[in-house]
Design an enzyme around this catalytic site. Sequence first.
Site, short mmCIF file in Angstrom:
data_model
loop_
_atom_site.label_atom_id
_atom_site.label_comp_id
_atom_site.label_asym_id
_atom_site.label_seq_id
_atom_site.Cartn_x
_atom_site.Cartn_y
_atom_site.Cartn_z
N LYS A 38 0.72 -1.26 -0.03
CA LYS A 38 -0.18 -0.12 -0.08
C LYS A 38 1.08 1.48 0.05
O LYS A 38 2.05 1.07 0.16
CB LYS A 38 -0.86 0.00 1.23
CG LYS A 38 -0.32 0.13 2.31
CD LYS A 38 -1.14 -0.18 3.68
CE LYS A 38 -0.28 -0.24 5.01
NZ LYS A 38 -1.28 -0.69 6.31
N TYR A 251 14.23 31.61 6.18
CA TYR A 251 13.09 32.23 7.13
C TYR A 251 13.42 32.32 8.58
O TYR A 251 13.78 31.43 9.22
CB TYR A 251 11.86 31.44 6.51
CG TYR A 251 11.38 31.55 5.18
CD1 TYR A 251 11.00 32.93 4.70
CD2 TYR A 251 11.46 30.41 4.46
CE1 TYR A 251 10.57 32.94 3.38
CE2 TYR A 251 10.93 30.51 3.16
CZ TYR A 251 10.64 31.83 2.61
OH TYR A 251 10.27 31.84 1.45
#
Length: 354
Positions: A38, A251
Site C-alpha cells: 500500500k 526564513y
Amino acid sequence: MIHKSNATVEINLAKLKQNLQTLRTYLDEDTRVMSVVKADAYGHGAVEVASTLEPMVEAFAVNDIHEGIELREQDITKPILVFEVPQKTTASQYRVHNLTATVSAREHFDWLPNGTSYHLNFDTGMGRLGFAPEDSKLVLSLMRENQNLFCTGLYSHFATADSPGSDFVTEQHRLFTTIREQFPQELSAHISNTGATAFYSSEQFDMVRLGIGLYGYSPGKTTIEGINPVLQWKSKLVQIKPIIEQSTVSYGATWEAPADGNLGIIPVGYDDGLKRSLSEELTVRINGKKYPLVGNITMNYTMVFLGDDEYKPGTSVELLYAESNAQDWASKIDTIPYEILTSINPKIPREYIL
Ligand SMILES: *Cc1c(COP(=O)(O)O)cnc(C)c1O
C-alpha cells in the site's frame, strides 16, 4: 505524472529480497507471506516492489482498489487483498480485476457482484475496521447465505504488536483464535504484521502480512536484526557561496554562521517530503563527510554549512542514508519511519538497483 529532477530516490532490490528472507526465518515453513505494498509500497514503488517479490511471496495487499488495479495492469498475477472498505460505486471493480475485497459490514455482501472473492475482517481490538467478535455467528450465516461470493480468508489486525511483551496482543490473539475456530478450516487466517511476526513468532496463523520490515525498518523501538533500509534519498548542490560569520540563513533568520565559510544550497524542501520540523536536525553526507543542515527548511530549498570546504555545483548530496535513516529522522520529530517514507514526494524519480 511530471517527474522532478531535483533529487533521486534509490531503491536497492537486493536488500528488499534479503529483508524478506530474514523475516521468513521467523516463520514456520508453511506460513504464507502477503507482501503489503500500500501507499506505493511505502514510497518504494508498488509495481517494482511487487514484480521483484512476486516469485518469493504468496499474495499482496494494498489499501485501495486503484492500487490493486495498477498492479493487475502491470501483470502482477498473485492474489491481491484490498484493505479498504468496499464502496457501492466501485464494488464491481473487484471481480473485473480479480481483486479480493475486505468484507467488514453486512451491506458489503449486497454490493459485491456474484463471483467476487473476499476476506472477512474482524476487529479484535484495533478499534478500526471489522465486524465485532460477537457478530461471528451472524457473519457465518451471511457467508453461507451468500454462496455466490467466494470467501477465501479471515483476518484481524493487532494494535500493539510494534514491541514485544504486550498483553493486548495476547488478548487479541485469543479473541481471533475463538473466531477462527467457528469458520471453515480452509479459509486462510491472518493477523500478524511485521511486529507480530518478529516479536510474537508463536502467534502466526496461516499467513502474515509484512510491510515495514520488508523495507528494512522495525515498527517500533525494538530493533529487528538482519533487516536493512532499502531506500536512499540523494540530491545535488545547486549553488555554493561564501558566508561570513554571524550572517543568517533562511526564513526567520534563526541560524547564524559561527564563522566565515561556505554555504551549500540543496534544491529539496518540504514539498519533497523533507519535513520542516526537521530543520537543523539533520546531517547530510557529501563526499563521505557529514555536514549540518542549517536554518529553516523551505518549500523547495535547504541549506548546508560546509565550513571551509569547497565543492562545485552538481556535487552529490546524500540526504537519507544508512547512518541518517528514516528511523533516525522519525525519532527526532516524534513520528515513525512509516510516515517519513510515505512523505517522500512520488514525483521524485525512483531508481532501482539490482
Ligand atoms: C499496513 C498494514 C499491515 C502491514 O503492517 P507493517 O507494520 O508495515 O508490517 C498489515 N495489515 C494491515 C491491515 C495493514 O493496514
